[in-house]
Write an enzyme that holds these catalytic residues in place. Structure first.
Site, PDB file in Angstrom:
ATOM      1  N   LYS A  26       0.858  -1.182   0.000  1.00 48.38           N
ATOM      2  CA  LYS A  26       0.000   0.000   0.000  1.00 48.38           C
ATOM      3  C   LYS A  26       0.898   1.238   0.000  1.00 48.38           C
ATOM      4  O   LYS A  26       1.680   1.432   0.934  1.00 48.38           O
ATOM      5  CB  LYS A  26      -0.912   0.010   1.223  1.00 48.38           C
ATOM      6  N   ASP A  33      -0.828  -1.766  -4.536  1.00 50.62           N
ATOM      7  CA  ASP A  33      -2.259  -1.793  -4.240  1.00 50.62           C
ATOM      8  C   ASP A  33      -2.871  -0.424  -4.503  1.00 50.62           C
ATOM      9  O   ASP A  33      -2.185   0.604  -4.487  1.00 50.62           O
ATOM     10  CB  ASP A  33      -2.483  -2.197  -2.783  1.00 50.62           C
ATOM     11  N   MET A  34      -4.179  -0.418  -4.759  1.00 47.18           N
ATOM     12  CA  MET A  34      -4.892   0.843  -4.934  1.00 47.18           C
ATOM     13  C   MET A  34      -5.732   1.102  -3.693  1.00 47.18           C
ATOM     14  O   MET A  34      -6.436   0.215  -3.205  1.00 47.18           O
ATOM     15  CB  MET A  34      -5.787   0.802  -6.174  1.00 47.18           C
ATOM     16  N   ARG A  56      -3.807  -5.736 -11.906  1.00 50.55           N
ATOM     17  CA  ARG A  56      -4.679  -6.555 -11.059  1.00 50.55           C
ATOM     18  C   ARG A  56      -6.027  -5.851 -10.991  1.00 50.55           C
ATOM     19  O   ARG A  56      -6.133  -4.743 -10.455  1.00 50.55           O
ATOM     20  CB  ARG A  56      -4.097  -6.717  -9.652  1.00 50.55           C
ATOM     21  N   LYS A  75     -12.962  -5.236  -7.925  1.00 52.47           N
ATOM     22  CA  LYS A  75     -14.185  -4.423  -7.984  1.00 52.47           C
ATOM     23  C   LYS A  75     -14.026  -3.111  -7.220  1.00 52.47           C
ATOM     24  O   LYS A  75     -14.508  -2.070  -7.660  1.00 52.47           O
ATOM     25  CB  LYS A  75     -15.373  -5.214  -7.431  1.00 52.47           C
ATOM     26  N   GLY A  76     -13.388  -3.130  -6.049  1.00 55.63           N
ATOM     27  CA  GLY A  76     -13.228  -1.924  -5.243  1.00 55.63           C
ATOM     28  C   GLY A  76     -13.956  -2.045  -3.926  1.00 55.63           C
ATOM     29  O   GLY A  76     -15.044  -2.619  -3.863  1.00 55.63           O
ATOM     30  N   LYS A  91     -24.476  -2.845  -7.936  1.00 52.01           N
ATOM     31  CA  LYS A  91     -23.617  -4.010  -8.123  1.00 52.01           C
ATOM     32  C   LYS A  91     -23.616  -4.471  -9.575  1.00 52.01           C
ATOM     33  O   LYS A  91     -22.558  -4.819 -10.123  1.00 52.01           O
ATOM     34  CB  LYS A  91     -24.079  -5.151  -7.222  1.00 52.01           C
ATOM     35  N   THR A 140     -11.121 -11.605  -7.601  1.00 53.09           N
ATOM     36  CA  THR A 140     -12.562 -11.747  -7.389  1.00 53.09           C
ATOM     37  C   THR A 140     -12.879 -13.118  -6.807  1.00 53.09           C
ATOM     38  O   THR A 140     -12.182 -14.094  -7.078  1.00 53.09           O
ATOM     39  CB  THR A 140     -13.338 -11.564  -8.709  1.00 53.09           C
ATOM     40  N   HIS A 141     -13.952 -13.166  -6.004  1.00 50.67           N
ATOM     41  CA  HIS A 141     -14.475 -14.428  -5.506  1.00 50.67           C
ATOM     42  C   HIS A 141     -15.823 -14.750  -6.160  1.00 50.67           C
ATOM     43  O   HIS A 141     -16.429 -15.777  -5.871  1.00 50.67           O
ATOM     44  CB  HIS A 141     -14.683 -14.367  -3.989  1.00 50.67           C
TER      45      HIS A 141
END
Length: 310
Positions: free
Chosen positions: A99, A133-134, A183, A186-187, A200, A229-230
């Site tokens: 980060k 990372d964002m 990478r 979704k956020g 969504k 994503t899961h």
């Protein structure tokens, strides 16, 4: 209802009073253990070794953000150098995720860059990747500039982009000349409705649009892409798009959080997909965990069950 629950947990992730209350509760610590193998680096490395036996790769990240003192940011940099050395010593197929605010981004881009570049150089010598990372929207432009600077000198850096931001499609276009490693997620931050997709279905649709664009660039040899994503529908959508483009299953990565859908991760790996599990560790887990609850309603039910356990 789900949207309201998401907003509550995003609000909770920034509430210091609530953080103090919950982090002192045993039930909260029990619940977070599902996603956190422990607070130490050794705990994270141990989890990585277990995953290796199941054919799953790893990416390690020490929790924490918004470091405001130079000596603290220097300590974080030293820690990650030791992480890379330990990964190499244990011969793990593991990368690291950073980060930028943990490296002093709030004190200036140049400061953060100098610290992170030390890690990128060490990682390059060990043939490891460093993922940037964002964080929240306030840092997006600066983080992209940081990535562009690093990518101009180093090939072993990746950047996280968030599909819920309206700007991400144009950000992808601006990054393509660099042959980036992206990478896509979704956020998971609390953001104003004028800069993010609030529904969504719209976030999902944008995720798949961006996935299609990035996979096309992979086919042309212009990019690498990881999908964080899961969501089984997102995984299926990505796989279908890759198949139509004639891409092999190992031409991209599927990345999931440690402790979520472990059997799915193993099954995908057994089918030939490259699967990498993000292993988080450290003491600063509260805001990160609240964002995980905001992402997945199932996590909330898991937490609720722990309320009644001794």
């Amino acid at each position: 209802m789900l949207a309201l629950g998401r907003q509550f947990f995003l609000w909770a992730s920034e509430n210091k009073w609530l953080e103090k209350q919950l982090t002192e509760r045993a039930f909260t610590r029990r619940a977070v253990q599902r996603f956190l193998p422990g607070e130490s680096l050794e705990d994270a490395v141990g989890a990585s070794e277990v995953l290796r036996e199941r054919g799953i790769k790893s990416i390690l990240t020490q929790l924490g953000e918004n470091v405001s003192e130079g000596h603290d940011a220097d300590a974080v940099a030293e820690h990650y150098l030791s992480v890379l050395d330990l990964i190499n010593e244990r011969q793990l197929d593991a990368d690291v995720s950073l980060k930028p605010t943990q490296f002093g981004l709030d004190m200036g881009l140049d400061e953060a860059q100098s610290r992170i570049e030390r890690i990128v150089r060490r990682a390059g010598s060990l043939r490891r990747l460093v993922a940037i990372d964002m964080e929240s929207s306030a840092y997006v432009s600066t983080t992209i500039e940081l990535y562009k600077r690093l990518r101009s000198e180093h090939s072993n850096v990746a950047l996280c982009l968030q599909a819920y931001l309206h700007r991400t499609a144009s950000d992808v276009v601006s990054l393509l000349p660099l042959s980036p490693t992206i990478r896509l997620v979704k956020g998971a931050y609390k953001e104003p409705g004028n800069i993010v997709f609030t529904k969504k279905r719209d976030v999902d649709a944008n995720f798949l649009r961006l996935a299609g664009t990035l996979l096309q660039e992979v086919k042309q040899g212009n990019a690498r892409v990881f999908f964080g994503t899961h969501d089984p529908r997102m995984i299926s959508g990505v796989s279908e798009r890759a198949k139509k483009l004639g891409l092999k299953k190992n031409s991209f990565e599927i990345q999931m959080l440690y402790g979520i859908q472990g059997e799915t991760q193993a099954r995908l790996a057994s089918k030939g997909y490259v699967v990498r599990s993000l292993i988080s560790y450290g003491e600063s887990w509260y805001p990160w965990y609240m964002r995980r609850l905001a992402e997945r309603p199932a996590n909330v039910f898991f937490l609720a069950k722990n309320l009644f356990k001794r």
